[in-house]
Design an enzyme around this catalytic site. Structure first.
Site, PDB file in Angstrom:
ATOM      1  N   THR A 162       0.869  -1.191   0.000  1.00 45.62           N
ATOM      2  CA  THR A 162       0.000   0.000   0.000  1.00 45.62           C
ATOM      3  C   THR A 162       0.902   1.236   0.000  1.00 45.62           C
ATOM      4  OG1 THR A 162      -0.249  -0.096   2.412  1.00 45.62           O
ATOM      5  CG2 THR A 162      -1.986  -1.115   1.092  1.00 45.62           C
ATOM      6  N   LYS A 202       4.417  -6.704   4.090  1.00 46.66           N
ATOM      7  CA  LYS A 202       4.125  -5.315   3.733  1.00 46.66           C
ATOM      8  C   LYS A 202       3.786  -4.588   5.029  1.00 46.66           C
ATOM      9  CE  LYS A 202       0.810  -3.312   3.209  1.00 46.66           C
ATOM     10  NZ  LYS A 202      -0.045  -2.359   4.006  1.00 46.66           N
ATOM     11  N   THR A 232      -2.786  -2.111   8.117  1.00 43.79           N
ATOM     12  CA  THR A 232      -2.185  -3.420   8.082  1.00 43.79           C
ATOM     13  C   THR A 232      -0.710  -3.643   7.906  1.00 43.79           C
ATOM     14  OG1 THR A 232      -4.180  -4.175   7.111  1.00 43.79           O
ATOM     15  CG2 THR A 232      -2.392  -5.708   7.108  1.00 43.79           C
ATOM     16  N   GLU A 252       6.631   4.977   7.699  1.00 40.23           N
ATOM     17  CA  GLU A 252       6.202   6.170   6.971  1.00 40.23           C
ATOM     18  C   GLU A 252       7.072   7.379   7.300  1.00 40.23           C
ATOM     19  OE1 GLU A 252       1.520   5.165   6.239  1.00 40.23           O
ATOM     20  OE2 GLU A 252       2.120   6.144   8.087  1.00 40.23           O
ATOM     21  N   ASN A 262       0.361  11.349   6.690  1.00 42.96           N
ATOM     22  CA  ASN A 262      -0.842  10.987   7.427  1.00 42.96           C
ATOM     23  C   ASN A 262      -1.812  12.136   7.664  1.00 42.96           C
ATOM     24  OD1 ASN A 262      -0.569   8.100   8.089  1.00 42.96           O
ATOM     25  ND2 ASN A 262       1.395   8.803   8.875  1.00 42.96           N
ATOM     26  N   SER A 278      -5.713  17.487   1.623  1.00 46.48           N
ATOM     27  CA  SER A 278      -5.633  18.819   1.031  1.00 46.48           C
ATOM     28  C   SER A 278      -5.197  18.739  -0.421  1.00 46.48           C
ATOM     29  CB  SER A 278      -4.678  19.688   1.832  1.00 46.48           C
ATOM     30  OG  SER A 278      -3.439  19.030   1.980  1.00 46.48           O
TER      31      SER A 278
END
EC number: 2.3.1.35
Lengths: 413, 413
Positions: free
Chosen positions: A158, A184, A195, A285, A408, A413
């Site tokens: 993802t 992942k 996940t 991330e 996140n 926007s």
């Protein structure tokens, strides 16, 4: 989803060998993404043992509930994974969606629905239209081949910035057996996505109960010792499949996890888990630094784990590392808030081997320039010595950057 | 430290009345900051009762240890607070520094060292040179006036963007009594800085044990129900001082917290605590939104608190709010990871009064445009209904913005 590959990605990708008894195929089912694969079918030969561990969330996804129920049978013939939709928090629709997916897959593979395992990752709260699998799974079952694990790992991504695979080959008895894994996971939940998923395949002939015991023990210091943001997904799923095909080459059939013949296998199995879980941390991330936190001298290993996790989940520690700041005051803070036995005046802390605090105060020999230089490295090791006992543990995390907040928070926007 | 005032700052600052028996003075002691006050002396009349609650950190600062020990006496004559240096994780030096500060203050005020209370906020791990208080505290004791609470609140700021004061006047028996409070705190630990500090003053004649009971009960739903980043400071200190001066105007002397004559006072006291703690949330580092999280229908209030805190501390929930995204999937995730009883299929969630999820799935009447508009407000109320019992709780937090990461990660560059 992400445009650039994490700077912490492994420099090389291993060649993934074939696992006898496992065939793979991927397709573009158009669940959410365009122009990329988003469904993986793994077909296993009859007699394949399965084991699994799942999120501890009280609000698990529908596929997690499905797998938990089917795990009791101990046998698997197929795994269906889709990206783009997590089928989480979808109420009754979620349950009927898993049932329909399993029905389609069972027909495609020619087995019972109880031998189908499912995992979904992507948007939460959006109904998953399982009719999209109709036709697709039948075609995949026909074309599945022994092998492209990298393509499989790509289909389940993802917000991941790179596919995650690992492999090990080891002797079981006198036979060579292979362990392949993929994973992942970028945030525990990524932008609207859910996940951590990981799948392990081996040709070793290991009975379901023994495989389950190996998996449960193996995750403790690997996947369970990794945190990106402390946010546990509703969908975390780790499944292990053992086809047993290596029995044909003389691998002994294993029915107990304590079997001494498993020693080398367990080591290799745990290395694959450790490799994959480290790759998850490397693809956190917005991550720019991989952070290893070691706590030693705690009362127990469990106490060391709690303190290490308190440090690993502290936004102030993580932002300091993003700022290349050896901010041991924040490490002290995180030790203190963990609620575990600690004596401020016995604490020592080091960053990348340089001791910055000892006996509860700044190390007099602490050289600011030297530490600042060390903090520029992409991998940061924080070691905390409590001086109380022999408990020791290690966890992996990453830094907290503006990119994490952007990934996140900005996407509306 | 910060250049601009939080957009969530209260629009008006209350006029702070005098409290009989309390005199205040501030000075520039040059502990770390230039051209601003950094030391506060509050002198209390003889007979002033004191109560306190402190950080639960296992690695508390030296002033916290000092106050804990002196609290047993129940009497206070002076409070010394400095900003710029937290005197935390300073080993033996920390202890001798608190002892010297108390000695200087006791001499200045003319009391015993056991009647001196101390709080420090600022850099961690840096020895605090208490000789800087020599002369300064003597001068402050001479010039202290019944006065300027706003100036006092300014002297204790670190990364705060505005001074925090609150006041209430209430009847105790037939006499009017006043409660004044001040607080500071921007992150649980700000850039290299530590601490939430708050000080309450009243002229009500309340005995130490009763005051302690009021304070302990009062913080539960106020200061303990606020989180900025889940990182507990080593120095959190909340002290309450009751001079008893209102006894001269006929206020009854109170020795037990359960005294029915205290009813109105307790309400006003808790309002002051609630007001100050809300201001702390409004000044969270980088905060652009004040977030109120209400959990109802939990098994117990304690269970509701744990779930509310799990939501309030979730980086994914907080970044979503920064992005003005009513991301209820992440709220489900945070409910699920709290480990408290929850039934996914009974969950309902609303943002600013608009229900987005019910019975474990998306609310069919959910209007994306309406919710998106509502999320632009500076104050966001998230309500989660679990549908299991009557447990209810409420906590305050703020959003997680790139400014938070910048404040806590960029300052080295």
């Amino acid at each position: 989803m992400s445009s650039s590959v994490s700077p912490l990605a492994p420099k090389t990708v291993p060649d993934m060998p074939v696992i006898a008894g496992v065939r793979l195929a991927t397709a573009e089912a158009g669940i959410r993404y365009k122009n990329r694969t988003d469904v993986l079918l793994a077909v296993m030969d009859k007699g394949t043992a399965v084991a699994g561990v799942f999120t501890r969330s009280k609000c698990p996804s529908a596929p997690v509930e499905w797998c938990r129920a089917k795990l009791r049978g101990g046998k698997a013939r197929a795994l269906v994974v889709n990206s783009g939709n997590a089928n989480a928090f979808t109420g009754k629709t979620g349950r009927s969606s898993t049932a329909l997916t399993a029905k389609i897959a069972a027909k495609a593979v020619g087995c019972s629905e109880g031998e189908i395992f499912l995992a979904s990752t992507g948007v939460i709260g959006e109904p998953l239209d399982a009719t999209k699998f109709d036709g697709v799974l039948g075609r995949l079952a026909e074309t599945a081949e022994p092998g492209d694990y990298l393509a499989a790992a790509k289909a389940i991504m993802t917000t991941d910035t790179f596919p995650k695979v690992a492999t090990a080959t080891v002797k079981l008895g006198k036979a060579k057996v292979t362990i392949n894994g993929m994973a992942k996971g970028a945030g525990m939940i990524a932008p609207d996505m859910a996940t951590m998923l990981s799948f392990i395949f081996t040709d070793a002939p290991i009975a379901p109960a023994a495989l389950q015991a190996l998996l449960k023990s193996g995750v403790e210091d690997t996947f369970n010792a990794v945190t990106i943001d402390g946010d546990t997904s509703t969908s975390d799923t780790l499944l292990a499949f053992a086809t047993g095909a290596a029995a044909e080459h003389g691998a002994p059939k294993i029915s107990r996890a304590s079997d001494p013949r498993l020693k080398a296998f367990v080591k290799a199995f745990n290395q694959v888990l450790a490799n994959l879980s480290e790759q998850v941390a490397r693809d956190g991330e917005g991550a720019r630094k991989l952070v290893e936190i070691t706590v030693e001298g705690a009362k127990t290993k469990a106490s060391a784990r709690k303190i290490a996790m308190s440090i690993a989940n502290s936004p102030l520690v993580k932002t300091a590392i993003a700022g290349e700041d050896a901010n041991w005051g924040r490490v002290v803070m995180a030790v203190g808030k963990a609620g575990e036995p600690a004596d401020r005046d016995k604490l020592s802390i080091s960053f990348n081997g340089i001791r910055v605090a000892k006996s509860g105060a700044r190390d007099p020999s602490y050289d600011e320039a030297q530490v600042s230089e060390a903090m520029k490295a992409p991998e940061i090791a924080i070691k905390v010595s409590l001086g109380l006992g022999k408990g020791r543990d290690r966890v992996l995390t990453c830094d907290l950057t503006k990119e994490y907040v952007a990934i996140n928070g900005d996407y509306r926007s």
